[in-house]
Design a protein around this motif. Structure first.
Motif, PDB file in Angstrom:
ATOM      1  N   LEU A 144     -24.409   0.228 -19.184  1.00 22.68           N
ATOM      2  CA  LEU A 144     -23.956   0.145 -17.794  1.00 22.68           C
ATOM      3  C   LEU A 144     -22.568   0.771 -17.636  1.00 22.68           C
ATOM      4  CD1 LEU A 144     -25.037  -3.498 -16.849  1.00 22.68           C
ATOM      5  CD2 LEU A 144     -26.168  -1.353 -16.218  1.00 22.68           C
ATOM      6  N   GLU A 145     -21.706   0.563 -18.605  1.00 23.24           N
ATOM      7  CA  GLU A 145     -20.364   1.149 -18.551  1.00 23.24           C
ATOM      8  C   GLU A 145     -20.423   2.659 -18.739  1.00 23.24           C
ATOM      9  OE1 GLU A 145     -17.816  -2.596 -20.393  1.00 23.24           O
ATOM     10  OE2 GLU A 145     -19.003  -1.320 -21.737  1.00 23.24           O
ATOM     11  N   LEU A 146     -21.267   3.117 -19.650  1.00 25.43           N
ATOM     12  CA  LEU A 146     -21.420   4.560 -19.861  1.00 25.43           C
ATOM     13  C   LEU A 146     -21.971   5.245 -18.626  1.00 25.43           C
ATOM     14  CD1 LEU A 146     -22.840   4.522 -23.503  1.00 25.43           C
ATOM     15  CD2 LEU A 146     -20.564   5.263 -22.782  1.00 25.43           C
ATOM     16  N   ALA A 147     -22.879   4.576 -17.933  1.00 26.83           N
ATOM     17  CA  ALA A 147     -23.431   5.147 -16.698  1.00 26.83           C
ATOM     18  C   ALA A 147     -22.347   5.242 -15.623  1.00 26.83           C
ATOM     19  CB  ALA A 147     -24.602   4.301 -16.213  1.00 26.83           C
ATOM     20  N   ALA A 148     -21.477   4.232 -15.551  1.00 30.08           N
ATOM     21  CA  ALA A 148     -20.387   4.263 -14.569  1.00 30.08           C
ATOM     22  C   ALA A 148     -19.414   5.394 -14.877  1.00 30.08           C
ATOM     23  CB  ALA A 148     -19.662   2.923 -14.568  1.00 30.08           C
ATOM     24  N   VAL A 149     -19.147   5.630 -16.176  1.00 22.85           N
ATOM     25  CA  VAL A 149     -18.286   6.751 -16.566  1.00 22.85           C
ATOM     26  C   VAL A 149     -18.941   8.075 -16.161  1.00 22.85           C
ATOM     27  CG1 VAL A 149     -17.330   8.016 -18.528  1.00 22.85           C
ATOM     28  CG2 VAL A 149     -17.165   5.521 -18.447  1.00 22.85           C
ATOM     29  N   ALA A 150     -20.226   8.205 -16.385  1.00 22.69           N
ATOM     30  CA  ALA A 150     -20.938   9.445 -16.079  1.00 22.69           C
ATOM     31  C   ALA A 150     -20.965   9.748 -14.587  1.00 22.69           C
ATOM     32  CB  ALA A 150     -22.363   9.366 -16.627  1.00 22.69           C
ATOM     33  N   ASP A 151     -20.770   8.723 -13.745  1.00 23.09           N
ATOM     34  CA  ASP A 151     -20.769   8.933 -12.294  1.00 23.09           C
ATOM     35  C   ASP A 151     -19.529   9.685 -11.821  1.00 23.09           C
ATOM     36  OD1 ASP A 151     -23.215   7.778 -11.825  1.00 23.09           O
ATOM     37  OD2 ASP A 151     -22.413   5.799 -11.329  1.00 23.09           O
ATOM     38  N   HIS A 152     -18.483   9.744 -12.648  1.00 24.08           N
ATOM     39  CA  HIS A 152     -17.279  10.477 -12.269  1.00 24.08           C
ATOM     40  C   HIS A 152     -17.486  11.973 -12.492  1.00 24.08           C
ATOM     41  CE1 HIS A 152     -15.633   6.420 -12.734  1.00 24.08           C
ATOM     42  NE2 HIS A 152     -14.578   6.824 -12.055  1.00 24.08           N
ATOM     43  N   ASP A 153     -16.719  12.771 -11.764  1.00 21.00           N
ATOM     44  CA  ASP A 153     -16.800  14.205 -12.000  1.00 21.00           C
ATOM     45  C   ASP A 153     -16.184  14.522 -13.357  1.00 21.00           C
ATOM     46  OD1 ASP A 153     -13.919  14.686 -11.731  1.00 21.00           O
ATOM     47  OD2 ASP A 153     -14.217  14.444  -9.580  1.00 21.00           O
ATOM     48  N   GLU A 154     -16.424  15.721 -13.837  1.00 20.22           N
ATOM     49  CA  GLU A 154     -16.055  16.071 -15.206  1.00 20.22           C
ATOM     50  C   GLU A 154     -14.568  15.911 -15.466  1.00 20.22           C
ATOM     51  OE1 GLU A 154     -16.752  19.718 -18.422  1.00 20.22           O
ATOM     52  OE2 GLU A 154     -17.550  19.855 -16.382  1.00 20.22           O
ATOM     53  N   ALA A 155     -13.737  16.246 -14.486  1.00 29.14           N
ATOM     54  CA  ALA A 155     -12.291  16.168 -14.683  1.00 29.14           C
ATOM     55  C   ALA A 155     -11.815  14.724 -14.809  1.00 29.14           C
ATOM     56  CB  ALA A 155     -11.578  16.855 -13.527  1.00 29.14           C
ATOM     57  N   ALA A 156     -12.459  13.819 -14.100  1.00 31.97           N
ATOM     58  CA  ALA A 156     -12.025  12.414 -14.100  1.00 31.97           C
ATOM     59  C   ALA A 156     -12.677  11.593 -15.196  1.00 31.97           C
ATOM     60  CB  ALA A 156     -12.335  11.784 -12.741  1.00 31.97           C
TER      61      ALA A 156
END
Length: 209
Positions: free
Chosen positions: A120-132
């Motif tokens: 769930l945390e990895l999915a939340a990270v992946a929701d950010h754009d590449e720079a963020a």
């Protein structure tokens, strides 16, 4: 030299803890923690007694125990301190067990992700754009590291089994949304505060109920 007058001080909402951030390589991290505890408890810094050996196994790992001072009611103080890239972060309070996480964005790798972060945390990270994404990943890692340090010596084997997430009601404060048996019933009261330490690092403070 005294460290606290030069430090950035803040409070963790209603959780009764104070944090200090100091970007000064000349000051030993333990001095920052001693001065913060002294400031909060109104005692001389030289009287603060810290124990870095784990009470369970004797090894020097995780957050220190504060042997002195105690509160007027006889309860203990809690605190933690970390140092990375010339920046020291310390936290202290008398109401709840505390733990710190301090991470440099871009550090670690896939193996760290697998060990520390829940899907769930990895999915939340992946929701950010590449720079963020590097900073979002570091934030997730700092929160989990803070929680593990607050828990101290425990039977927790897989931090990735736990998921932390913020809510719209309280941005900047994460709660446990997926727990592990080792944490027990306290998981509902755990709060992990994001802490501003500047652009180069990411920090978090876990507060146990």
């Amino acid at each position: 030299m005294e460290a606290l007058p030069e430090a950035q001080l803040s409070r963790l909402g209603d959780d009764g803890a104070a944090a200090a951030v100091l970007a000064d390589r000349r000051v030993p991290p333990v001095q920052v923690l001693r001065e913060l505890i002294a400031h909060e408890a109104d005692v001389p810094a030289e009287d603060v007694e810290l124990a870095f050996a784990c009470a369970e196994c004797g090894a020097r790992h995780g957050r220190p125990e504060i042997d002195y001072p105690s509160t007027p009611s006889g309860a203990g103080w809690f605190g933690d301190v970390l140092h990375l890239d010339g920046t020291t972060v310390a936290v202290a309070g008398s109401h709840h067990r505390l733990g710190l996480g301090l991470v440099r964005p871009g550090a670690g790798g896939p193996l760290i992700d697998q060990a520390a972060l829940n899907p769930l945390e990895l999915a939340a990270v992946a929701d950010h754009d590449e720079a963020a994404r590097p900073r979002a990943r570091a934030r997730a890692w700092a929160r989990k590291a803070a929680l593990v340090r607050a828990l101290g010596h425990s039977d927790l084997q897989e931090p990735s089994g736990i998921a932390l997430a913020t809510t719209d009601d309280e941005p900047g404060v994460a709660c446990v949304v997926r727990t592990a048996p080792e944490i027990g019933s306290q998981w509902r009261g755990i709060r992990v505060h994001d802490l501003d330490v500047g652009d180069g690092l990411v920090a978090a403070v876990a507060v146990l109920p």
